[in-house]
Scaffold this motif. Structure first.
Motif, PDB file in Angstrom:
ATOM      1  N   UNK A 142     -11.007   0.321 -17.436  1.00  0.00           N
ATOM      2  CA  UNK A 142     -10.914   0.996 -18.899  1.00  0.00           C
ATOM      3  C   UNK A 142      -8.887   0.912 -19.098  1.00  0.00           C
ATOM      4  N   UNK A 143      -8.701   2.207 -17.983  1.00  0.00           N
ATOM      5  CA  UNK A 143      -7.657   2.499 -17.808  1.00  0.00           C
ATOM      6  C   UNK A 143      -6.192   0.906 -17.615  1.00  0.00           C
ATOM      7  N   UNK A 144      -6.536  -0.157 -16.813  1.00  0.00           N
ATOM      8  CA  UNK A 144      -5.928  -1.162 -16.265  1.00  0.00           C
ATOM      9  C   UNK A 144      -5.888  -2.157 -16.779  1.00  0.00           C
ATOM     10  N   UNK A 145      -6.811  -2.379 -17.890  1.00  0.00           N
ATOM     11  CA  UNK A 145      -6.769  -2.966 -18.792  1.00  0.00           C
ATOM     12  C   UNK A 145      -5.945  -3.852 -19.254  1.00  0.00           C
ATOM     13  N   UNK A 146      -5.789  -2.610 -20.058  1.00  0.00           N
ATOM     14  CA  UNK A 146      -4.559  -3.618 -21.393  1.00  0.00           C
ATOM     15  C   UNK A 146      -3.103  -3.140 -20.329  1.00  0.00           C
ATOM     16  N   UNK A 147      -2.617  -3.623 -19.365  1.00  0.00           N
ATOM     17  CA  UNK A 147      -1.810  -3.746 -18.572  1.00  0.00           C
ATOM     18  C   UNK A 147      -1.453  -4.858 -18.367  1.00  0.00           C
ATOM     19  N   UNK A 148      -0.800  -6.052 -18.871  1.00  0.00           N
ATOM     20  CA  UNK A 148      -0.891  -7.278 -19.036  1.00  0.00           C
ATOM     21  C   UNK A 148      -0.216  -8.146 -18.323  1.00  0.00           C
ATOM     22  N   UNK A 149       0.965  -7.282 -18.240  1.00  0.00           N
ATOM     23  CA  UNK A 149       1.472  -7.942 -16.520  1.00  0.00           C
ATOM     24  C   UNK A 149       0.943  -7.719 -15.301  1.00  0.00           C
ATOM     25  N   UNK A 150      -0.260  -6.569 -14.935  1.00  0.00           N
ATOM     26  CA  UNK A 150      -1.114  -6.408 -14.119  1.00  0.00           C
ATOM     27  C   UNK A 150      -1.440  -8.040 -13.179  1.00  0.00           C
ATOM     28  N   UNK A 151      -0.825  -8.598 -12.463  1.00  0.00           N
ATOM     29  CA  UNK A 151      -1.315  -9.886 -11.747  1.00  0.00           C
ATOM     30  C   UNK A 151      -2.448  -9.268 -10.265  1.00  0.00           C
ATOM     31  N   UNK A 152      -2.006  -8.437  -9.650  1.00  0.00           N
ATOM     32  CA  UNK A 152      -2.515  -7.778  -8.633  1.00  0.00           C
ATOM     33  C   UNK A 152      -3.254  -7.112  -8.266  1.00  0.00           C
ATOM     34  N   UNK A 153      -4.109  -6.993  -7.740  1.00  0.00           N
ATOM     35  CA  UNK A 153      -5.141  -5.301  -7.667  1.00  0.00           C
ATOM     36  C   UNK A 153      -5.464  -5.109  -6.024  1.00  0.00           C
ATOM     37  N   UNK A 154      -5.598  -5.260  -5.492  1.00  0.00           N
ATOM     38  CA  UNK A 154      -5.918  -4.505  -3.898  1.00  0.00           C
ATOM     39  C   UNK A 154      -6.798  -3.617  -3.654  1.00  0.00           C
ATOM     40  N   UNK A 199       1.856  -4.894  -9.643  1.00  0.00           N
ATOM     41  CA  UNK A 199       0.483  -5.110  -8.892  1.00  0.00           C
ATOM     42  C   UNK A 199       0.576  -3.685  -8.010  1.00  0.00           C
ATOM     43  N   UNK A 200      -0.901  -3.569  -7.456  1.00  0.00           N
ATOM     44  CA  UNK A 200      -1.032  -2.407  -7.419  1.00  0.00           C
ATOM     45  C   UNK A 200      -2.223  -2.024  -6.051  1.00  0.00           C
ATOM     46  N   UNK A 201      -2.058  -1.152  -5.120  1.00  0.00           N
ATOM     47  CA  UNK A 201      -3.059  -1.289  -4.095  1.00  0.00           C
ATOM     48  C   UNK A 201      -3.384   0.095  -3.544  1.00  0.00           C
ATOM     49  N   UNK A 252       9.103   1.967 -15.516  1.00  0.00           N
ATOM     50  CA  UNK A 252       9.731   1.110 -15.169  1.00  0.00           C
ATOM     51  C   UNK A 252       8.681   0.483 -14.381  1.00  0.00           C
ATOM     52  N   UNK A 253       7.503   1.091 -13.277  1.00  0.00           N
ATOM     53  CA  UNK A 253       7.318   0.548 -12.134  1.00  0.00           C
ATOM     54  C   UNK A 253       6.382  -1.026 -12.360  1.00  0.00           C
ATOM     55  N   UNK A 254       6.824  -1.700 -11.278  1.00  0.00           N
ATOM     56  CA  UNK A 254       6.750  -2.797 -11.294  1.00  0.00           C
ATOM     57  C   UNK A 254       4.995  -2.829  -9.898  1.00  0.00           C
ATOM     58  N   UNK A 255       5.514  -1.865  -9.483  1.00  0.00           N
ATOM     59  CA  UNK A 255       4.385  -2.420  -8.091  1.00  0.00           C
ATOM     60  C   UNK A 255       4.519  -1.430  -7.422  1.00  0.00           C
ATOM     61  N   UNK A 256       3.018  -0.078  -7.226  1.00  0.00           N
ATOM     62  CA  UNK A 256       2.406   0.590  -7.059  1.00  0.00           C
ATOM     63  C   UNK A 256       1.631   0.388  -5.413  1.00  0.00           C
ATOM     64  N   UNK A 257       1.769   1.179  -4.516  1.00  0.00           N
ATOM     65  CA  UNK A 257       1.735   1.778  -2.808  1.00  0.00           C
ATOM     66  C   UNK A 257       0.473   2.932  -2.738  1.00  0.00           C
ATOM     67  N   UNK A 258      -0.939   3.058  -2.957  1.00  0.00           N
ATOM     68  CA  UNK A 258      -1.345   4.289  -2.411  1.00  0.00           C
ATOM     69  C   UNK A 258      -2.506   4.055  -1.741  1.00  0.00           C
ATOM     70  N   UNK A 259      -2.122   2.860  -0.968  1.00  0.00           N
ATOM     71  CA  UNK A 259      -3.299   2.362   0.242  1.00  0.00           C
ATOM     72  C   UNK A 259      -3.839   3.784   0.953  1.00  0.00           C
TER      73      UNK A 259
END
Length: 400
Positions: free
Chosen positions: A364-376, A340-342, A311-318
């Motif tokens: 390639x891995x992230x492309x199918x994630x249709x809700x992904x809007x913000x990548x840092x 959101x992915x940092x 169910x993860x919506x935001x992940x920060x791995x900076x």
């Protein structure tokens, strides 16, 4: 050139156009903003952030009135008649506006807000917010909170450096109805404070970022407060992999239940702690409903250890030392709700490791994630080194 032109009076010729050369700084050169510091913390999330409102934004009449009052308060206190009228008006101010007015006054005249003024007019209602800018806050101010607000549900004490562990514990012990407790930056908030907070069984939001409790006191609180939805433990020096793993063993329920500890947790922040992969896996096994996770500046090396967080919506791995090999990138779990992915500053000991080839695989891995809007991808300095203009991993990532 024609003869007429050549014989013309030089003084009659139009002046030559001046050429203006704009000297641009070299890429990466130091500028005036480089020396701005966010305070005592060096974490990227606490860096200065200034948002300018657009010209089309029109403040509400309430906001304009609060600002006008804040700018005029000192002059209103200059004579007895206006001073008494102002006091009556402050007393009559609805509780819904008390916190908003205090926020505005804190920006305009923080040093004028004395202990007496705060207690008389602002320590009331069901929500209290006091921050380090308010120099008038003393131990007496804090002790007045339960006296004035016995049914308080929201207490925010942010960046108060002076109150001791005993003082904070004493105040919280008289506020059993608390649902939100924010002690971020209260450096003396320790084990006594956390042990007392564990008695607030209705607690749903707890922020202990940059405080100093023991790991065992935090573990006991997690068991005592099963309704927690937001838990922030960034920068606590005593959190290491062994103690975090011990929490999982101590609070693991015999049978899954909504009343079991951490079952309702939706947001978890363990930034800038000693967390590693094994400790994270053990802890996440107890958080099936987690939606927001920040483990930046930790020793987490594999995104694959997040496979249980559907169910993860935001992940920060900076600034995590992630393994960015192609085989490891392909292990990234399916996170269909991720928005959101940092992934900024990925590397080991300050040396960046995220390369163009890894970014191709990541795309390639992230492309199918249709809700992904913000990548840092900030501060990954190896990205683009093998690319040509208009082509390469970054261009491919943006296009897709």
């Amino acid at each position: 050139m024609s003869k007429r032109r050549a014989n013309a009076d030089p003084s009659s010729e139009p002046p030559k156009k001046k050429s203006y050369v704009v000297q641009l700084p070299s890429f990466g050169a130091e500028n005036e903003y480089d020396n701005q510091t966010p305070g005592t913390s060096s974490s990227l999330s606490t860096a200065l952030s200034i948002r300018q409102s657009s010209s089309g934004d029109v403040p509400s009449l309430v906001s304009i009135s609060l600002r006008a009052f804040a700018k005029s308060l000192l002059s209103l206190y200059e004579n007895e008649e206006s001073r008494e009228r102002t006091r009556r008006q402050l007393k009559a101010l609805p509780e819904l506006l008390v916190a908003r007015l205090l926020s505005v006054l804190k920006k305009e005249i923080p040093t004028y807000l004395t202990h007496g003024l705060l207690v008389a007019y602002f320590i009331r209602g069901t929500e209290i917010t006091l921050t380090g800018e308010l120099t008038g806050v003393t131990n007496l101010t804090l002790h007045a909170i339960p006296d004035n607000c016995p049914h308080l549900v929201h207490l925010e004490l942010r960046d108060l450096k002076k109150p001791s562990d005993d003082v904070l514990s004493s105040v919280i012990s008289k506020l059993p109805a608390l649902e939100t407790l924010i002690l971020r930056g209260c450096t003396h908030a320790g084990s006594k404070t956390v042990a007392t907070a564990a008695q607030c069984s209705e607690l749903r939001v707890l922020n202990l970022n940059y405080t100093t409790p023991s790991a065992s006191s935090i573990g006991a609180l997690l068991i005592a407060c099963p309704k927690l939805e937001v838990l922030k433990l960034a920068g606590i020096p005593k959190l290491n992999p062994s103690v975090i793993s011990s929490w999982a063993k101590d609070i693991s329920p015999a049978e899954p239940s909504d009343e079991a500890p951490l079952q309702q947790l939706m947001s978890l922040k363990l930034r800038d702690t000693g967390l590693n992969d094994s400790a994270l896996v053990n802890l996440l096994s107890l958080t099936p409903n987690l939606e927001r996770l920040d483990v930046s500046f930790t020793q987490v090396r594999s995104i694959g250890c997040l496979s249980s967080l559907t169910k993860l919506r935001k992940l920060s791995l900076t600034a995590c030392p992630l393994n960015t090999s192609l085989a490891e990138v392909k292990k990234i779990p399916d996170l269909p709700d991720l928005e959101i992915l940092h992934l900024g500053a990925i590397g080991v000991n300050g040396s960046p490791t995220l390369t163009d080839s890894a970014l191709y695989a990541l795309t390639d891995v992230l492309e199918p994630l249709t809700r992904l809007e913000n990548v840092s991808l900030m501060r990954n300095s190896k990205l683009g080194l093998t690319s040509r203009k208009g082509d390469g991993a970054l261009a491919d990532f943006i296009c897709r």
